[in-house]
Design an enzyme around this catalytic site. Sequence first.
Site, PDB file in Angstrom:
ATOM      1  N   HIS A 121     -54.959 -12.892  -1.072  1.00 45.56           N
ATOM      2  CA  HIS A 121     -53.879 -11.914  -1.213  1.00 45.56           C
ATOM      3  C   HIS A 121     -52.512 -12.542  -0.935  1.00 45.56           C
ATOM      4  O   HIS A 121     -51.535 -12.223  -1.591  1.00 45.56           O
ATOM      5  CB  HIS A 121     -54.144 -10.753  -0.251  1.00 45.56           C
TER       6      HIS A 121
ATOM      7  N   HIS B 234     -52.600  -1.862  -4.990  1.00 42.78           N
ATOM      8  CA  HIS B 234     -53.055  -1.359  -3.693  1.00 42.78           C
ATOM      9  C   HIS B 234     -54.442  -0.766  -3.909  1.00 42.78           C
ATOM     10  O   HIS B 234     -54.709   0.385  -3.576  1.00 42.78           O
ATOM     11  CB  HIS B 234     -52.069  -0.340  -3.107  1.00 42.78           C
TER      12      HIS B 234
ATOM     13  N   HIS C 296     -57.795  -1.804  -2.917  1.00 41.22           N
ATOM     14  CA  HIS C 296     -58.782  -1.628  -1.849  1.00 41.22           C
ATOM     15  C   HIS C 296     -58.418  -0.481  -0.905  1.00 41.22           C
ATOM     16  O   HIS C 296     -59.257   0.381  -0.626  1.00 41.22           O
ATOM     17  CB  HIS C 296     -58.980  -2.940  -1.072  1.00 41.22           C
TER      18      HIS C 296
ATOM     19  N   ASP D  78     -40.047  -4.436  -2.051  1.00 40.12           N
ATOM     20  CA  ASP D  78     -39.937  -5.737  -2.737  1.00 40.12           C
ATOM     21  C   ASP D  78     -38.691  -5.779  -3.609  1.00 40.12           C
ATOM     22  O   ASP D  78     -38.032  -6.808  -3.723  1.00 40.12           O
ATOM     23  CB  ASP D  78     -41.174  -5.986  -3.617  1.00 40.12           C
TER      24      ASP D  78
ATOM     25  N   GLY E 193     -45.273 -10.898 -10.271  1.00 39.40           N
ATOM     26  CA  GLY E 193     -46.626 -10.381 -10.460  1.00 39.40           C
ATOM     27  C   GLY E 193     -47.442 -10.433  -9.191  1.00 39.40           C
ATOM     28  O   GLY E 193     -46.940 -10.706  -8.101  1.00 39.40           O
ATOM     29  N   ASN E 194     -48.716 -10.184  -9.364  1.00 39.06           N
ATOM     30  CA  ASN E 194     -49.603 -10.005  -8.226  1.00 39.06           C
ATOM     31  C   ASN E 194     -51.022 -10.270  -8.723  1.00 39.06           C
ATOM     32  O   ASN E 194     -51.325 -10.032  -9.888  1.00 39.06           O
ATOM     33  CB  ASN E 194     -49.429  -8.550  -7.756  1.00 39.06           C
TER      34      ASN E 194
END
Length: 742
Positions: free
Chosen positions: A54, A100, A102, A122, A537-538
């Site tokens: 993460h 988000h 989980h 952010d 991004g993520n």
Amino acid sequence: MSLLLEPTPTMIKEEKLYREMGLTDEEFAMIEKILGRLPNYTETGIFSVMWSEHCSYKNSKPVLKKFPTEGKHVLQGPGEGAGIVDIGDGLAVAFKIESHNHPSAIEPYQGAATGVGGIIRDVFSMGARPIALLNSLRFGELTSPRVKYLFEHVVAGIAGYGNCVGIPTVGGEVQFDAAYEGNPLVNAMCVGIIRHEDIQRGIASGVGNTVMYVGAKTGRDGIHGATFASEELTEQSEAKRPAVQVGDPFMEKLLLEACLEVVKSDALVGIQDMGAAGLTSSSAEMASKGGFGIEMNLDLVPQREAGMTPYEMMLSESQERMLLVVKQGREQEIYELFAKYGLEAKAIGKVTDDKMLRLYFRGEVVAEIPVDALAKDAPVYHKPSKEPAYYREFQAMEPYVPAVSNYEETLLSLLAQPTIASKEWVYQQYDYMVRTNTVVAPGSDAAVLRIRGTNKALAMTTDCNSRYIYLDPETGGKIAVAEAARNIVCSGAKPLAITDCLNFGNPEKPEIFWQLEKAVDGMSEVCRVLGTPVISGNVSLYNETNGEAIYPTPVIGMVGLVEDIRHITTQAFQQAGDLIYVIGEAKQEFGGSELQKLLEGRIFGKAPEIDLATEAKRQQELLTAIQAGVVASAHDIAEGGFAVALAECVMSTNGLGAKVTVDGDITSQLFSETQSRFIVSVKKENQEKFEKLVEAKLIGEVTNDGTLLVERASGEVVIQLSVEQMRSVWKGAIPCLLKSKA
């Protein structure tokens, strides 16, 4: 757990307690080598969150390097709170998408709400004012009571936070598929506007400068949230409910306004949101990026619970907190600025020159770690990759040919599929008009917001058809970016750049890692062809429940620029007598389609093909025609094919209908999901101009009788439905499913 009860360094090693924190034996040995000693409990915790997927992207970094991240308008690429693109007039747009997933699977309301809160921070940590929120949601089939519960509470959480903080939620997408039954996806995107001179970065520099904590007090919520997000969901995950944070949107609103004022002060050196891994990641990342160290006295950290240990304070993910670096001697003006908003800013440390993260607690050093070891030098893994057996099987199949006898019934059934059905039940809970800049509200191809003080507007969308990506990750990755761009173009905007959220299963499984690699290959290729770099991004991996992975879902968030607000276009037909054109030919492509799922209950075979030269040409021609003022409406043909897209064009109107002619294989003409296609309406007086600019086929015209009529050239009626009947099925589907008892 008090300090006295914490396991000793020797116990951590001998009993392999580090494994419970997500570290491997090899990683623990690396930590020993870096420190030249055994780490204590706090240090082990700090390494475990900073080296989690993460925070470190350790499994995905080699793949992410394939993305094009630069362009002549890019002011900030990946690596900061959000990416930033120049839009002229001294202004820029900042945006990012994050997951988000989980937390939302365990505690859907707070999981979704804090996802929204985090992405807003952010964006404003860059100095940008957030102007819009979007989201991309995935759930299991809406017939399951658990899915209904998750769906209702996730939407309520997004609405509850966004509405209170006063930022409009203007768009997004919701899809339903059994693959997401145990692991829903909640991806939130925020878009902000910034003047070039106000851009801030999360950097700590200047020896002796003050490290300052601002915002909510630290509690025990969210401890190990980053590690929790880097493992599969199991039956035991319910017990991790304490790892889900709780949000306070009113505190966020104050923090937002205060931070947007503080970024204009030359007393500020750097600012970063305390997101995943809280105080640990913000301090270590800011120090590493600046090439400095940071020391902090944890006794000074504002706490809302008694007896918190250094481990708990450093790993807490309590919401609405920011870390600032302020010029030495200028602290008082920052304290006063935040006090004006009822917020406490507190000096908790200083910048050092030794590149160490050093923590004091009750007069003793409780952690001492090189900052680069936590941030840029975290381990990176090249995972093995293997083509899955199912993919070879699908590629070898003969093309799927659906048997459709009643076209009207089939169209009505498709309109009632939750993935296609109206999402009004969702967006009517969102305040999408707050701040009054929203020009195109939810429900069209993309949302559009005007930019105050200019003649321009921004179009924004989130897109991803995960079924195609499951069938063929590379082709599906191409389609995801291309479809986002189609939606932007249909709104009258030129695509600028993308942000992406890569939602995949467990990367330690070679077949899953293969999906990730291939999808990124496809996405990267289209980004290059369309000139839309990836600016932020993520990555969200380990989206599995009891060993079963979700469909690979790389969600694309895209923003485009409308140069002149007169170019803004929607999918709704405008007036009777306008001509209807289709751009692009339908082929017999039903793999992964809504029709295949409706008829067979599953998806299989090959995904639709996409030719990038054709895609780019059609998008450019359509945008040129829109900018020339000769297009009345435009809509891309996506899920459900031509018939569904045509129905959406008439259902978006008040009382208009359409009469069109189709020929050839009717099932393909109506329901195939062939790519790079659009439905466009044009005023009769613009016919000649339009046909010079765009290669398109005239198929009919807009009527005023409130009926959708599709005929063959012979005059044989294929579909004749009242728009009202279609609309009631389309609008009623989701509310009806939510009310029904499974």
